[in-house]
Design a protein around this motif. Structure first.
Motif, PDB file in Angstrom:
ATOM      1  N   THR A   1      51.991   9.520  47.043  1.00  0.00           N
ATOM      2  CA  THR A   1      52.829   8.705  46.148  1.00  0.00           C
ATOM      3  C   THR A   1      52.288   8.848  44.735  1.00  0.00           C
ATOM      4  N   PRO A   2      53.121   8.642  43.720  1.00  0.00           N
ATOM      5  CA  PRO A   2      52.638   8.780  42.335  1.00  0.00           C
ATOM      6  C   PRO A   2      51.399   7.935  42.060  1.00  0.00           C
ATOM      7  N   ASP A   3      51.397   6.698  42.552  1.00  0.00           N
ATOM      8  CA  ASP A   3      50.233   5.840  42.313  1.00  0.00           C
ATOM      9  C   ASP A   3      48.982   6.373  43.015  1.00  0.00           C
ATOM     10  N   ALA A   4      49.137   6.806  44.263  1.00  0.00           N
ATOM     11  CA  ALA A   4      47.982   7.327  45.003  1.00  0.00           C
ATOM     12  C   ALA A   4      47.436   8.585  44.341  1.00  0.00           C
TER      13      ALA A   4
ATOM     14  N   TYR B   1      47.751   9.415  41.121  1.00  0.00           N
ATOM     15  CA  TYR B   1      47.153   9.029  39.837  1.00  0.00           C
ATOM     16  C   TYR B   1      45.746   8.472  40.036  1.00  0.00           C
ATOM     17  N   TRP B   2      45.608   7.531  40.946  1.00  0.00           N
ATOM     18  CA  TRP B   2      44.306   6.882  41.127  1.00  0.00           C
ATOM     19  C   TRP B   2      43.289   7.826  41.766  1.00  0.00           C
TER      20      TRP B   2
END
Length: 371
Positions: free
Chosen positions: A264-267, A269-270
């Motif tokens: 996912t984009p958040d995963a 990114y982090w």
């Protein structure tokens, strides 16, 4: 200034060059004149062309006038102070004969366990020295090659690469390749691996990355063994080593979509933020430790040296990604690298803090000094 004099002749090529040429290169690297008379008191550093020896011995005896390194009684390196000392040592070197007892030189015999202090690792060790001929060539090159492995490193470099890199180093030396040529080939493969990761071609990327990582060992060993290290060569090599890992991790993350296992984009990114920030901060911690205590954090205590085998650097991270890809989940591999980077960062931050506290009451010394 004391001059270095190669003594004798030897037709056996050592890493593709004569021992005379090797001694001359060592002298230039030490910024010492070669075969130019000697000082006013007759001080000269003689080096036998009949022997192969670790450069550390030459640096060691350059600081010790009146001492001679012998092997089987025959002088290998002699720092002579007077003309009679020089005449006796030079004659023994040329004849391959034991040094007379009445020369006035202090004998340091290899057979008696002669050793020197490795300033980088803060430990005593015995570098190699042996007669060089056709029969001993492979053993001498092997001793020279493994003598160039100075320091604490990761598990792949320590256990998997050495024999592969030895073969490639020998080939490179025989065909006259320079360390910078090897570095340039590795750099090209590094860039191609980055593009492969970016498009989700993980296996081909890892194959090119594997060759690059081995060549990353070869160029340094070739430079040390052939005495062709240079300032810009070091910048070229270490600059690539320092800069490329974040690009690999970003390319790996982007390639997950093409592979069919996107985060996912958040995963994503982090994960990348933790990996890249953790990489930078760990480098800063290592630099701070070096500045404060004049040694690498990895040689402070045995736990630090052991942890260096697996800490979140390029090679251990690639092991994680390899097994994750083998399981068909390169996405899990990237997340695992992020977690391992965070844990490695905590470990090194705690070790730096512990060193700062301990330094208030006792000097920070390497465990290798007692090893």
């Amino acid at each position: 200034m004391t001059s270095i004099f190669p003594v004798g002749a030897n037709d056996t090529l050592f890493w593709g060059i004569t021992t005379r040429e090797r001694i001359c290169r060592l002298a230039r690297a030490m910024k010492m004149p070669v075969g130019e008379g000697g000082s006013a008191d007759g001080s000269v550093l003689l080096a036998s062309c009949a022997h192969a020896f670790d450069p550390a011995w030459l640096r060691h005896f350059a600081k010790r006038p009146g001492e001679v390194l012998t092997l089987g009684g025959v002088p290998v390196i002699a720092h002579c102070r007077t003309a009679p000392e020089r005449a006796a040592a030079e004659a023994a070197m040329r004849d391959g004969a034991p040094l007379p007892d009445d020369t006035g030189l202090t004998v340091v015999a290899m057979e008696d366990g002669a050793s020197i202090l490795n300033e980088q690792l803060r430990k005593r060790e015995q570098p190699f020295a042996m007669p060089l001929n056709v029969q001993t060539l492979r053993a001498a090159e092997r001793a020279s090659y493994f003598g160039a492995y100075k320091g604490v490193t990761d598990l792949l470099t320590k256990y998997l690469w050495p024999e592969w890199a030895l073969v490639l180093t020998r080939i490179a030396a025989r065909i006259g390749m320079t360390p910078n040529m090897v570095t340039a080939i590795g750099a090209l493969l590094c860039v191609l691996a980055t593009f492969a990761f970016w498009h989700g071609h993980y296996w081909s990327g890892m194959a090119m990355g594997l060759v690059f990582m081995v060549l990353d060992t070869v160029d340094g060993k070739l430079a040390r063994c052939t005495v062709t290290s240079s300032y810009w060569g070091n910048i070229f090599d270490h600059g690539i080593d320092l800069v490329h890992p974040p690009f690999w991790w970003v390319a790996w993350g982007v390639g997950l979509a093409a592979y069919g296992r996107p985060l996912t984009p958040d995963a994503l990114y982090w994960s990348l933020l933790v990996i890249i920030a953790g990489y930078v901060v760990q480098r800063l911690i290592e630099g701070a430790f070096m500045r404060l205590y004049n040694m690498h954090i990895h040689v402070w205590e045995k736990a630090d040296s052991d942890f260096r085998l697996i800490t979140a650097r390029r090679n251990p991270n690639m092991v994680i990604l390899f097994f994750a890809t083998l399981a068909g989940r390169p996405d899990w591999g990237l997340v695992a690298v992020a977690i391992w980077t965070a844990l490695s960062l905590v470990f090194h931050a705690v070790r730096l803090a512990q060193a700062m506290v301990r330094a208030r009451t006792a000097p920070i010394r390497s465990w290798l000094e007692q090893a």
